[in-house]
Design an enzyme around this catalytic site. Structure first.
Site, PDB file in Angstrom:
ATOM      1  N   HIS A 135       0.810  -1.420   0.111  1.00 19.37           N
ATOM      2  CA  HIS A 135       0.139   0.095  -0.020  1.00 19.37           C
ATOM      3  C   HIS A 135       0.802   1.318   0.249  1.00 19.37           C
ATOM      4  CE1 HIS A 135      -3.700   2.597   1.530  1.00 19.37           C
ATOM      5  NE2 HIS A 135      -2.618   3.310   1.911  1.00 19.37           N
ATOM      6  N   GLU A 136       2.007   1.288   0.730  1.00 21.08           N
ATOM      7  CA  GLU A 136       2.836   2.339   0.910  1.00 21.08           C
ATOM      8  C   GLU A 136       3.767   2.615  -0.206  1.00 21.08           C
ATOM      9  OE1 GLU A 136       2.574   4.703   3.085  1.00 21.08           O
ATOM     10  OE2 GLU A 136       1.040   3.467   4.387  1.00 21.08           O
ATOM     11  N   HIS A 139       1.566   4.373  -2.934  1.00 21.10           N
ATOM     12  CA  HIS A 139       1.348   5.673  -2.855  1.00 21.10           C
ATOM     13  C   HIS A 139       2.650   6.451  -3.628  1.00 21.10           C
ATOM     14  CE1 HIS A 139      -1.617   6.443  -0.136  1.00 21.10           C
ATOM     15  NE2 HIS A 139      -1.382   5.829   0.661  1.00 21.10           N
ATOM     16  N   GLU A 196      -6.075   7.150  -1.285  1.00 25.72           N
ATOM     17  CA  GLU A 196      -6.154   5.799  -0.374  1.00 25.72           C
ATOM     18  C   GLU A 196      -6.719   4.610  -1.063  1.00 25.72           C
ATOM     19  OE1 GLU A 196      -4.781   4.800   2.277  1.00 25.72           O
ATOM     20  OE2 GLU A 196      -3.840   7.128   2.114  1.00 25.72           O
TER      21      GLU A 196
HETATM   22 ZN   LIG Z   1      -2.270   5.308   2.348  1.00 29.37          ZN
END
Ligand SMILES: [Zn+2]
Length: 271
Positions: A135-136, A139, A196
């Site tokens: 997830h990071e 980003h 997100e």
């Molecule tokens: Zn996030």
């Protein structure tokens, strides 16, 4: 005299800002280029880690560091396959010894950190930890740092322009703060809900391709919420979650299963 300041700033906005498209096809407002965000993040990374390193708070447990680097290395390899330009990034991950901080982040250009608080309190399985880091990384791949820095700068320029227009001397002299400061703030500010959702979607795919079970994405967020108790962990507070986040991830998991089950080599980027 002050009125003159507005003109170069507006010109700066007009010449520097552009709309780019994120990997999921979303239009992004960009005043800061991904390259500018990466170079600012390099500086911010060193400044963030140096004082912690001086106190012996970086990578202090070799077994934990080895685990994080192996999982993150597998994710990075997949990121590079999907986004070949990231081969030139100076990828890095550090474990920060802070038992109260339930958080992890990835700056522009692949500079990452995870706090021991997340590992100790959430106790993620390898599959779940891969979802956090995936997830990071997502980003960074989607240029969310540059996007947040752009919004900050636009806000600042907006404030300056308004102040100058109002002939307010308190703001008239304000200029852009350092890009490194903006990069640091970018990891501290919450991402938009759209960012997100994008990172969730890209992260679960990256993790599945790296050989991590996509069902772990939903269980991770259940554990994250529990770890929060009365006080939601930092990771949750900086990651505002729509009520249907878990159900979205559950729905995505079967689509990711073929990637997970693929009988291919899972290379590990050396960290
Ligand atoms: Zn996030």
């Amino acid at each position: 005299m002050k009125r003159l300041i507005v003109i170069p700033m507006i010109l700066f906005v007009l010449t520097m800002s552009a709309c780019t498209t994120s990997p999921t096809g979303r239009s992004q407002f960009m005043m800061v280029s991904p390259e500018q965000a990466i170079s600012a993040s390099k500086e911010a990374y060193v400044k963030t880690l140096k004082p912690l390193d001086d106190k012996g708070k970086i990578d202090s447990d070799p077994a934990v560091t080895k685990r994080v680097k192996l999982i993150t290395g597998r994710l990075i390899s997949q990121a590079i396959i999907q986004y070949p330009h990231t081969r030139n990034w100076e990828w890095s991950v550090k474990v920060i010894d802070d038992p109260e901080m339930v958080n992890a982040w990835c700056m522009a250009g692949g500079k990452m950190a995870i706090y021991t608080g997340l590992l100790d309190k959430v106790k993620p399985t390898d599959d779940e930890l891969a979802q956090v880091m995936g997830h990071e990384i997502a980003h960074a791949l989607a240029n969310h740092t540059a996007e947040k820095m752009s919004v900050q700068m636009a806000t600042q320029i907006g404030m300056v322009a308004i102040a100058v227009a109002a002939n307010d001397s308190d703001y008239g002299g304000a200029a852009l703060t350092g890009a490194a400061l903006a990069a640091t703030m970018a990891i501290e500010l919450p991402n938009s809900r759209t960012a997100e959702i994008e990172a969730d979607r890209m992260g679960i795919e990256l993790a599945a391709k790296a050989g991590y079970n996509p069902n772990a994405a939903a269980t991770l967020w259940v554990k994250m919420a529990k770890a929060g108790g009365a006080n939601p962990p930092e990771f949750l507070s900086t990651h505002p979650s729509p009520g249907n986040r878990q159900s979205t991830l559950r729905r995505l998991a079967p689509q990711m299963m073929p990637f997970y089950k693929q009988k291919t080599a899972r290379p590990v980027y050396p960290l």
